[in-house]
Design an enzyme around this catalytic site. Structure first.
Site, PDB file in Angstrom:
ATOM      1  N   CYS A 197      32.070  61.072  41.293  1.00  0.00           N
ATOM      2  CA  CYS A 197      32.062  61.907  40.099  1.00  0.00           C
ATOM      3  C   CYS A 197      33.122  61.440  39.096  1.00  0.00           C
ATOM      4  O   CYS A 197      34.293  61.325  39.452  1.00  0.00           O
ATOM      5  CB  CYS A 197      32.328  63.349  40.504  1.00  0.00           C
ATOM      6  SG  CYS A 197      32.488  64.446  39.099  1.00  0.00           S
ATOM      7  N   ASP A 337      36.862  34.676  37.547  1.00  0.00           N
ATOM      8  CA  ASP A 337      36.789  35.140  38.924  1.00  0.00           C
ATOM      9  C   ASP A 337      35.316  35.295  39.334  1.00  0.00           C
ATOM     10  O   ASP A 337      34.565  36.004  38.679  1.00  0.00           O
ATOM     11  CB  ASP A 337      37.505  36.496  38.977  1.00  0.00           C
ATOM     12  CG  ASP A 337      37.478  37.115  40.358  1.00  0.00           C
ATOM     13  OD1 ASP A 337      37.129  36.415  41.324  1.00  0.00           O
ATOM     14  OD2 ASP A 337      37.807  38.306  40.457  1.00  0.00           O
TER      15      ASP A 337
END
Ligand SMILES: [Zn+2]
Lengths: 418, 236
Positions: A197, A337
């Site tokens: 949430c 990355d």
């Protein structure tokens, strides 16, 4: 817009001539360099250029370039549209887009997620269009929970109408900050960034897609008025009208983009039936989804920059008989990355002929090995095609998925197509 | 479904602590075990679930600031991981996960918050963000050699007397510019984020060895090749 102060006009002219110069010297499409010079001369230029227009700002992790293009295509029915269709989506690009089209009342601006709050303050847009938020190039991009929070706060201080995807919990939570909203059920395939949430961190209940609700604080998916029915290729309007989409861009992701575009165009008073006709005219966006034909083989180019994007690309691949090339780089625009490769599930490629390319092909190779996908490595597309043609002379199609600079390298090598 | 003889790999809170490629660590442990004929059982524990105490290897990934705080609060309240570690289970934690298994860590305003206390480290926030390829030499006692990965964190970590630094940095920042990661018994943490084990197969094998003893060697494959390639790239 002829009443712009002298300094602003000067800046704008400067910006435009620099853009022209950059185009003429072949160093780019000019949209970034033009605005950069302009910003130095007049920091309020963006606000001044935006005044008196009806603007829509479009932001998301994925699909913002395409959706910007779709909305502006629809709005052309009303006259000229100011838009940054080359994807220069920071304030400098917005200044260039607006100063290149002074007379257009309507404008659609693609906005980088990080810049949305400041562009919102500067341009006071009528609409803010939000589709999705997911992990993306985390060595240089902001954390997405933080982005959603900043969006929510900025929207709360504005008087804009948000047109947003209710099926993405982070986006919905941000959009709920706005004073007015139109909610679209545009779907969410990638869910790995929204199990919790956004309000309290509780584990969301999401058993019945696309509904979601937090059992701890009660936050839940807003009621939608627009939706897409992917199975029947239909857009459902607030009046309950069902409009067949038949887009020329592939996949559920583009159906979502189209639904969001139709809801936005309706805000400008355009009828969705007419909008959908206009959306069908788009067959590619900045080279995405187009094909290059080389050695008699049609190579379809799919740009995918992050895990959610790869998932969408897998969903539009040709049937398994069509070989697929995957190419990954890790330059600055791609993110340095490659960890995100581990967030993608490659098992759907198990029954295909797969080739891996790009500067980080070894990362990709280990990833595919781990998922039990057989593959071959290659240096170039023509090398792959030569090999395939030798085995199957009748081969006509190959799909290619690449991240940003890998995609651009291939476009440059095999022709800048539109 | 519980297979008592299988190696139980428990992935803690993939809904909160899985920012970038953390799944890779689960997949590589499973693969390197199964290639040697060791059966595995993978357990995903959501933030609303209780942490099972009978796991062999517990994995914790990275996370943004708020999810990190939530994960630490929930793991402290649950207590399962703390009890498993006390019983001697292996814990492998990365980035945000590394910080929260320590004594304390800093929130986004540098206030210290309590961690799980299963590794004797204390983390705070540094002046600058450490982003980029990192290379480090692991404590020779562990027989792992040189490791490489990608770091992306603002944290700085101090190691207490009960833990030892995992490695000495050759390139990159790690804990404090000198050392990288920490271990204490079979609890091991590192700033090498995301797929630290895919990029360092010998580190994956260390964790397996801790649980099952001597391992049969595997023929070099893409994992070893990637390891060599990234080392060469980072040091060039
Ligand atoms: Zn909640």
């Amino acid at each position: 817009m002829s009443e712009l102060p002298l300094r602003a006009q000067l800046a704008s002219v400067l910006g435009r001539s620099a853009a022209g110069l950059s185009r003429a010297t072949g160093r780019g499409d000019g949209s970034v360099i033009g605005g950069k010079i302009a910003l130095k001369v007049e920091p309020d230029l963006l606000a001044k250029l935006a005044r008196g227009r009806r603007l829509a700002l479009v932001s998301a992790t994925n699909g913002k370039t395409t959706t910007t293009r779709l909305i502006s295509q629809a709005l052309r029915d009303l006259g000229e549209v100011a838009t940054n269709e080359h994807g220069a989506n920071m304030p400098t690009g917005h200044i260039t887009a607006l100063s290149n089209n002074r007379s257009a009342v309507n404008g659609v601006l693609e906005v980088d997620e990080k810049y949305l709050p400041q562009v919102l303050v500067a341009t006071q847009p009528e609409f803010v269009v939000l589709m999705n938020l997911s992990r993306d190039q985390m060595d240089r991009a902001s954390e997405i929970n933080l982005l959603a929070k900043r969006w929510r706060i900025a929207l709360g201080k504005s008087n804009t109408r948000v047109i947003a995807n209710a099926d993405d919990p982070l986006v919905a939570w941000a959009g709920l900050g706005a004073p007015h909203a139109t909610w679209v059920s545009a779907g969410q395939r990638w869910k790995e960034d929204s199990w919790c949430c956004p309000e309290c961190g509780g584990h969301l209940r999401r058993e019945q897609d696309p509904y979601w609700a937090c059992p701890e604080c009660g936050l839940s998916r807003p009621q939608t008025t627009w939706s897409v029915d992917n199975d029947s290729d239909v857009l459902v309007t607030p009046e309950g009208q069902r409009i067949k989409l038949r887009l020329n861009l592939p996949g559920d992701a583009n159906r979502s983009n189209a639904a969001i575009a139709a809801a936005t165009a309706a805000g400008y008073g355009l009828h969705p039936e007419r909008t959908v006709e206009r959306l069908r005219e788009i067959t590619s966006v900045a080279g995405r989804y187009t094909s290059v034909v080389t050695m008699g083989v049609e190579v379809r180019l799919l740009l995918s920059k992050n895990p959610a994007g790869w998932l969408e690309s897998f969903a539009v691949l040709d049937p398994p008989a069509t070989p697929v090339i995957l190419s990954v780089n890790a330059q600055i625009p791609d993110g340095k990355d490659t960890s995100w490769l581990w967030d993608v599930d490659y098992r759907v490629l198990r029954d295909r002929r797969v080739f891996v390319m790009g500067e980080r092909r070894t990362d990709l190779a280990l990833r595919l090995e781990t998922d039990g996908v057989r593959f071959e490595t290659a240096d170039r597309v023509d090398e792959v095609l030569a090999k395939l043609k030798a085995e199957q002379p009748g081969l006509t199609k190959v799909d290619l998925i690449a991240n940003y600079t890998a995609f651009q390298q291939i476009r440059t090598a095999y022709g800048r197509v539109q | 479904m519980t297979n008592t003889s299988a190696l139980r790999i428990v992935w803690i809170y993939p809904d909160l602590l899985s920012t970038y490629g953390d799944r890779g660590n689960v997949l590589i442990l499973q693969r390197r075990a199964e290639l040697r004929g060791i059966a595995t059982e993978i357990v995903h524990v959501h933030s609303s679930d209780a942490v099972p105490e009978q796991g062999d290897i517990y994995l914790l990934g990275g996370g943004e600031d708020r999810p990190q705080i939530l994960a630490a609060e929930r793991l402290r309240a649950d207590g399962g991981l703390i009890r498993a570690a006390a019983r001697g289970a292996c814990v492998f934690a990365v980035c945000a996960g590394y910080q929260i298994i320590g004594e304390n860590y800093g929130d986004d305003e540098a206030n210290p918050l309590p961690g799980l206390g299963i590794l004797d480290i204390r983390s705070g926030r540094g002046q600058s963000r450490a982003v980029g390829e990192i290379v480090a030499d692991v404590d020779p006692a562990l027989g792992v050699g040189r490791i490489t990965g990608f770091e992306n964190h603002q944290g700085r970590t101090e190691i207490g007397p009960s833990a030892r630094p995992l490695s000495t940095t050759v390139r990159g920042i790690g804990n404090d510019d000198r050392t990288e990661g920490a271990y204490q018994g079979q609890v091991l943490g590192t700033y090498l984020h995301g797929p630290a084990l895919p990029r360092n197969p010998q580190l994956a094998d260390l964790l397996l060895r801790w649980r099952v003893g001597q391992l049969a060697p595997l023929p070099p494959a893409w994992g070893e090749r990637l390891h060599e390639e990234r080392l060469a790239a980072a040091l060039s």
